[in-house]
Design a protein around this motif. Structure first.
Motif, mmCIF file in Angstrom:
data_model
loop_
_atom_site.group_PDB
_atom_site.id
_atom_site.type_symbol
_atom_site.label_atom_id
_atom_site.label_comp_id
_atom_site.label_asym_id
_atom_site.label_seq_id
_atom_site.Cartn_x
_atom_site.Cartn_y
_atom_site.Cartn_z
ATOM 1 N N THR A 284 -19.889 -12.663 127.618
ATOM 2 C CA THR A 284 -20.938 -11.534 127.230
ATOM 3 C C THR A 284 -20.637 -10.320 126.342
ATOM 4 O OG1 THR A 284 -20.755 -10.443 129.328
ATOM 5 C CG2 THR A 284 -22.037 -12.146 129.156
ATOM 6 N N GLN A 285 -19.154 -10.213 126.442
ATOM 7 C CA GLN A 285 -18.838 -8.893 125.545
ATOM 8 C C GLN A 285 -17.038 -9.093 125.563
ATOM 9 O OE1 GLN A 285 -20.154 -5.074 126.322
ATOM 10 N NE2 GLN A 285 -18.856 -4.195 124.651
ATOM 11 N N PHE A 286 -16.291 -8.729 124.477
ATOM 12 C CA PHE A 286 -14.948 -9.073 124.338
ATOM 13 C C PHE A 286 -14.582 -7.824 123.395
ATOM 14 C CE2 PHE A 286 -11.347 -10.710 122.242
ATOM 15 C CZ PHE A 286 -10.412 -10.764 123.279
ATOM 16 N N GLY A 287 -13.477 -7.152 123.860
ATOM 17 C CA GLY A 287 -12.694 -6.086 123.163
ATOM 18 C C GLY A 287 -11.937 -5.272 124.207
ATOM 19 N N PRO A 288 -11.443 -4.190 123.342
ATOM 20 C CA PRO A 288 -10.542 -3.371 124.065
ATOM 21 C C PRO A 288 -11.143 -3.041 125.620
ATOM 22 C CG PRO A 288 -10.433 -2.677 122.070
ATOM 23 C CD PRO A 288 -11.563 -3.791 121.949
ATOM 24 N N THR A 289 -10.550 -3.168 126.631
ATOM 25 C CA THR A 289 -11.238 -2.730 127.876
ATOM 26 C C THR A 289 -11.964 -1.445 127.971
ATOM 27 O OG1 THR A 289 -9.457 -4.195 128.917
ATOM 28 C CG2 THR A 289 -10.789 -3.076 130.467
ATOM 29 N N ALA A 290 -11.164 -0.458 127.538
ATOM 30 C CA ALA A 290 -11.785 1.107 127.667
ATOM 31 C C ALA A 290 -13.145 1.078 126.948
ATOM 32 C CB ALA A 290 -10.436 2.134 127.316
ATOM 33 N N GLU A 291 -12.956 0.331 125.725
ATOM 34 C CA GLU A 291 -14.285 0.484 124.866
ATOM 35 C C GLU A 291 -15.381 -0.096 125.555
ATOM 36 O OE1 GLU A 291 -15.035 -1.821 120.619
ATOM 37 O OE2 GLU A 291 -13.531 -0.524 120.401
ATOM 38 N N ILE A 292 -15.090 -1.301 126.209
ATOM 39 C CA ILE A 292 -16.478 -1.955 126.797
ATOM 40 C C ILE A 292 -16.748 -0.974 127.692
ATOM 41 C CG2 ILE A 292 -16.967 -3.927 128.288
ATOM 42 C CD1 ILE A 292 -14.919 -5.637 126.907
ATOM 43 N N TYR A 293 -15.778 -0.191 128.553
ATOM 44 C CA TYR A 293 -16.408 0.644 129.583
ATOM 45 C C TYR A 293 -17.272 1.737 129.082
ATOM 46 C CZ TYR A 293 -16.251 4.462 133.086
ATOM 47 O OH TYR A 293 -16.442 5.126 134.184
ATOM 48 N N ARG A 294 -16.745 2.278 127.728
ATOM 49 C CA ARG A 294 -17.583 3.334 127.404
ATOM 50 C C ARG A 294 -18.845 2.966 126.505
ATOM 51 N NH1 ARG A 294 -12.099 4.862 125.680
ATOM 52 N NH2 ARG A 294 -12.530 3.941 123.765
ATOM 53 N N ASP A 295 -18.625 1.487 125.941
ATOM 54 C CA ASP A 295 -19.794 1.236 125.210
ATOM 55 C C ASP A 295 -20.305 -0.095 125.476
ATOM 56 O OD1 ASP A 295 -21.575 1.246 122.876
ATOM 57 O OD2 ASP A 295 -20.086 0.688 121.491
ATOM 58 N N PRO A 296 -20.500 -0.214 126.672
ATOM 59 C CA PRO A 296 -21.446 -1.753 127.176
ATOM 60 C C PRO A 296 -22.546 -2.202 126.123
ATOM 61 C CG PRO A 296 -22.103 -0.011 128.527
ATOM 62 C CD PRO A 296 -21.236 0.791 127.728
ATOM 63 N N GLN A 297 -22.390 -3.430 125.940
ATOM 64 C CA GLN A 297 -23.314 -4.040 124.827
ATOM 65 C C GLN A 297 -24.676 -4.465 125.558
ATOM 66 O OE1 GLN A 297 -23.198 -3.256 121.426
ATOM 67 N NE2 GLN A 297 -21.856 -2.010 122.378
ATOM 68 N N ASN A 298 -24.660 -4.754 127.017
ATOM 69 C CA ASN A 298 -25.708 -5.246 127.440
ATOM 70 C C ASN A 298 -25.764 -4.830 128.727
ATOM 71 O OD1 ASN A 298 -23.978 -7.249 129.130
ATOM 72 N ND2 ASN A 298 -23.610 -7.919 126.917
ATOM 73 N N VAL A 299 -26.704 -4.992 129.627
ATOM 74 C CA VAL A 299 -26.794 -4.050 131.097
ATOM 75 C C VAL A 299 -25.804 -4.866 131.955
ATOM 76 C CG1 VAL A 299 -28.609 -5.383 131.856
ATOM 77 C CG2 VAL A 299 -28.500 -3.388 132.717
ATOM 78 N N ALA A 300 -25.644 -6.292 131.833
ATOM 79 C CA ALA A 300 -24.587 -6.757 132.918
ATOM 80 C C ALA A 300 -23.298 -6.267 132.623
ATOM 81 C CB ALA A 300 -24.607 -8.184 132.259
ATOM 82 N N ALA A 301 -22.960 -5.618 131.148
ATOM 83 C CA ALA A 301 -21.480 -5.126 131.182
ATOM 84 C C ALA A 301 -21.739 -4.000 131.611
ATOM 85 C CB ALA A 301 -21.237 -5.227 129.561
ATOM 86 N N ALA A 302 -22.650 -3.068 131.422
ATOM 87 C CA ALA A 302 -22.629 -1.840 132.108
ATOM 88 C C ALA A 302 -22.584 -1.722 133.616
ATOM 89 C CB ALA A 302 -23.855 -1.010 131.675
ATOM 90 N N ARG A 303 -23.028 -2.843 134.413
ATOM 91 C CA ARG A 303 -22.851 -3.027 135.866
ATOM 92 C C ARG A 303 -21.601 -3.391 136.193
ATOM 93 N NH1 ARG A 303 -28.665 -5.704 135.784
ATOM 94 N NH2 ARG A 303 -30.041 -4.058 136.544
ATOM 95 N N VAL A 304 -20.885 -3.818 135.291
ATOM 96 C CA VAL A 304 -19.584 -4.489 135.735
ATOM 97 C C VAL A 304 -18.507 -3.122 136.236
ATOM 98 C CG1 VAL A 304 -17.348 -5.627 135.033
ATOM 99 C CG2 VAL A 304 -19.493 -6.582 134.516
ATOM 100 N N PHE A 305 -18.369 -2.194 135.118
ATOM 101 C CA PHE A 305 -17.370 -1.221 135.369
ATOM 102 C C PHE A 305 -17.932 -0.060 135.859
ATOM 103 C CE2 PHE A 305 -15.283 -3.549 131.709
ATOM 104 C CZ PHE A 305 -14.088 -3.814 132.370
ATOM 105 N N SER A 306 -18.563 -0.180 137.134
ATOM 106 C CA SER A 306 -19.156 0.976 137.858
ATOM 107 C C SER A 306 -19.065 0.831 139.248
ATOM 108 C CB SER A 306 -20.656 1.194 137.493
ATOM 109 O OG SER A 306 -21.111 2.467 137.866
#
Length: 358
Positions: free
Chosen positions: A212-234
């Motif tokens: 669903t999203q691929f990139g630098p781990t810290a960047e995904i945490y700061r800038d999730p591209q979908n609500v599923a990604a936002a829920r993962v790192f929290s």
């Protein structure tokens, strides 16, 4: 060195276990596959390692198509969460086993085994058998075998899952150093977001057989591209709720509204999902946390120097429970109403299909 997946699909009957996936995984950092059990992490590793055939697409290593090559011809190593060592062999023989299969000279085998054993602190145990080792030592033996082989790609499939907490922390801290400078593509599968953040590198978020999203781990945490990604790192879970946007105003409840700015203000009027991490919802007003929200306290927790409170917004069971996480000790009373303050600049906004819009 790079490992590339080009439109890889895995079907079993009519079901797609791995949906159309294209990724470029490079050496020099950890490549983490992060997702819940059943998300497709192990299935994807098996395709990359040649353990399972792909239905369509191709796998490339160092610019060479290896799609039809079997595992033995791909020069890879695989470490599972289970301690897979040969019980009838000594630790030395276990580490040396792939080198002997490759027909390497005895002197080179000895040198590689001893080097790997030194790195993983196994030198005093080289003449023992696996059943004489602790769980952590057995997993170190499996890791030493992967290091000694000097593979082009190393796949670590939840390798710390069956270790106790202390051993997990110890080995997790060592892993990046163990593989640093070896030139191998390292792929690490985990269901723990904290592990992904600690390992750094790049992360591929997986859900239902799809990245669903691929990139630098810290960047995904700061800038999730979908609500599923936002829920993962929290942790605690990110707060989400449905809002109504009209003009430049957002309405969470009849009593909670605020002025939108930036990209959020430019959205078309309609219904969206707002998400905000618990540490941006505080029990006291600050310069940033200005939107007042009243909620009935359901659960309180004190962890070291932090306090958390789960509170009911009164929006129904699906989205009505939020969490506040703040420094210090706060006098919450379960069952009582309490004021919390949200930082509107820290909100993410998602469309009804879950995609990030602001």
């Amino acid at each position: 060195m790079a490992l590339e997946l080009k439109n890889v699909v895995k079907r079993v009957g009519a079901i797609e276990h791995i949906k159309d996936t294209s990724l470029i995984l490079e050496s020099g950092h950890f490549n983490v596959l992060l997702g819940a059990t059943g998300s497709g992490k192990t299935s994807l590793i098996k395709l990359m390692a040649g353990l399972d055939p792909i239905s369509s697409g191709s796998v490339w290593m160092e610019g060479r198509d290896v799609t039809r090559l079997n595992t033995q011809k791909r020069n890879i190593s695989l470490v599972h969460q289970f301690f897979i060592n040969y019980p009838h062999m000594t630790v030395f023989e276990n580490i040396a086993s792939p080198l002997k299969v490759a027909g390497m000279a005895k002197s080179e085998i000895e040198g590689r085994v001893e080097d790997a054993a030194d790195i993983l602190q196994l030198r005093p145990m080289l003449h023992r058998r696996p059943h004489e080792l602790s769980g952590g030592q057995q997993q170190r033996c499996a890791l030493a075998r992967a290091i000694a082989k000097e593979s082009q790609a190393v796949f670590l499939d939840e390798p710390l899952a069956n270790l106790d907490y202390k051993l997990r922390e110890e080995l997790r801290d060592q892993l990046p150093e163990l593989f640093a400078g070896r030139g191998a593509v390292v792929v690490y599968a985990t269901s723990e977001p904290e592990e992904a953040l600690l390992l750094g590198g790049k992360t591929a978020l997986m859900r239902d057989g799809r990245v669903t999203q691929f990139g630098p781990t810290a960047e995904i945490y700061r800038d999730p591209q979908n609500v599923a990604a936002a829920r993962v790192f929290s942790d605690p879970p990110i707060n989400t709720a449905e809002i109504t946007k009209q003009g430049n105003m957002a309405r969470l409840t009849p009593d909670v509204t605020w002025v939108l700015e930036g990209a959020a203000a430019d959205l078309a009027d309609g219904t969206y999902t707002v998400a905000i991490r618990p540490y941006h919802v505080l029990p006291v007003a600050t310069t940033q946390a200005t939107v007042r929200i009243a909620g009935r306290v359901q659960v309180t927790e004190l962890s070291g120097s932090e306090s958390s409170a789960h509170f009911d917004l009164g929006l129904g069971s699906t989205q009505g429970s939020w969490v506040s996480l703040s420094a210090g000790v706060h006098p919450y009373q379960v069952g009582e109403m309490h004021d919390f303050y949200m930082d509107p600049s820290a909100c993410y906004f998602f469309a009804p299909d879950g995609s990030r819009v602001a």
